[in-house]
Design a protein around this motif. Structure first.
Motif, PDB file in Angstrom:
ATOM      1  N   ASP A  25       0.818  -1.217   0.000  1.00  0.00           N
ATOM      2  CA  ASP A  25       0.000   0.000   0.000  1.00  0.00           C
ATOM      3  C   ASP A  25       0.853   1.268   0.000  1.00  0.00           C
ATOM      4  O   ASP A  25       0.396   2.316  -0.457  1.00  0.00           O
ATOM      5  CB  ASP A  25      -0.939   0.023   1.211  1.00  0.00           C
ATOM      6  CG  ASP A  25      -2.227  -0.755   0.976  1.00  0.00           C
ATOM      7  OD1 ASP A  25      -2.534  -1.068  -0.199  1.00  0.00           O
ATOM      8  OD2 ASP A  25      -2.935  -1.039   1.956  1.00  0.00           O
ATOM      9  N   ASP A  26       2.081   1.191   0.502  1.00  0.00           N
ATOM     10  CA  ASP A  26       2.981   2.351   0.519  1.00  0.00           C
ATOM     11  C   ASP A  26       3.563   2.677  -0.856  1.00  0.00           C
ATOM     12  O   ASP A  26       4.089   3.769  -1.064  1.00  0.00           O
ATOM     13  CB  ASP A  26       4.124   2.140   1.507  1.00  0.00           C
ATOM     14  CG  ASP A  26       3.714   2.384   2.939  1.00  0.00           C
ATOM     15  OD1 ASP A  26       2.650   2.996   3.167  1.00  0.00           O
ATOM     16  OD2 ASP A  26       4.456   1.963   3.857  1.00  0.00           O
ATOM     17  N   ASP A  27       3.472   1.727  -1.787  1.00  0.00           N
ATOM     18  CA  ASP A  27       3.974   1.979  -3.141  1.00  0.00           C
ATOM     19  C   ASP A  27       3.103   3.062  -3.781  1.00  0.00           C
ATOM     20  O   ASP A  27       1.881   2.953  -3.790  1.00  0.00           O
ATOM     21  CB  ASP A  27       3.906   0.687  -3.959  1.00  0.00           C
ATOM     22  CG  ASP A  27       4.610   0.791  -5.299  1.00  0.00           C
ATOM     23  OD1 ASP A  27       4.317   1.756  -6.050  1.00  0.00           O
ATOM     24  OD2 ASP A  27       5.424  -0.084  -5.604  1.00  0.00           O
ATOM     25  N   GLU A  28       3.731   4.087  -4.324  1.00  0.00           N
ATOM     26  CA  GLU A  28       2.977   5.211  -4.888  1.00  0.00           C
ATOM     27  C   GLU A  28       2.142   4.822  -6.102  1.00  0.00           C
ATOM     28  O   GLU A  28       1.241   5.554  -6.502  1.00  0.00           O
ATOM     29  CB  GLU A  28       3.921   6.354  -5.241  1.00  0.00           C
ATOM     30  CG  GLU A  28       4.885   6.031  -6.353  1.00  0.00           C
ATOM     31  CD  GLU A  28       5.884   7.150  -6.632  1.00  0.00           C
ATOM     32  OE1 GLU A  28       6.443   7.151  -7.747  1.00  0.00           O
ATOM     33  OE2 GLU A  28       6.097   7.992  -5.763  1.00  0.00           O
TER      34      GLU A  28
ATOM     35  N   PRO B 121      -3.890   3.263  -2.084  1.00  0.00           N
ATOM     36  CA  PRO B 121      -3.817   2.850  -0.676  1.00  0.00           C
ATOM     37  C   PRO B 121      -5.119   2.204  -0.208  1.00  0.00           C
ATOM     38  O   PRO B 121      -6.214   2.631  -0.567  1.00  0.00           O
ATOM     39  CB  PRO B 121      -3.576   4.164   0.072  1.00  0.00           C
ATOM     40  CG  PRO B 121      -2.947   5.068  -0.939  1.00  0.00           C
ATOM     41  CD  PRO B 121      -3.579   4.695  -2.248  1.00  0.00           C
TER      42      PRO B 121
END
Length: 107
Positions: free
Chosen positions: A69-72, A76
């Motif tokens: 989820d932190d991957d741009e 999210p």
């Protein structure tokens, strides 16, 4: 031209076409491969498979979910990891530009 381009990696090596040139991935496939490599490099999946403690497995699944989820490139809150009856783990997530991805997690 695609925004995300990557070399296709299979069996821990660059995949070559019939002419000996590297095979390229773009878009959704590139993002999925990057996520697979990130999870593999984190070592969390090995701990899940090797650990008998259900609480520790769930904790690592949450850690993987948060990392994805932190991957741009991922929306999210869209990452879900499920376990099949055979003990296989499947990850689904929605990318910002390319729709959903689904991949089997393997150590």
């Amino acid at each position: 031209m695609a925004e995300y381009i990557d070399l296709r990696i299979s069996k821990d090596d660059v995949t070559l076409d019939a002419g000996g040139q590297p095979v390229l991935l773009d878009g959704r496939a590139s993002i999925a491969q990057d996520i697979q490599h990130m999870i593999r490099e984190s070592g969390l999946l090995v701990d899940i498979i090797a650990n008998r403690d259900a609480r520790a497995r769930r904790t690592n699944l949450v850690r993987i979910t948060m990392a994805v989820d932190d991957d741009e490139r991922i929306v999210p809150g869209t990452t879900v990891i499920s376990e099949s009856a055979l003990g296989e783990y499947w990850l689904t997530a929605t990318t910002v530009k390319y729709g959903s991805i689904s991949l089997q997690l393997g150590a």
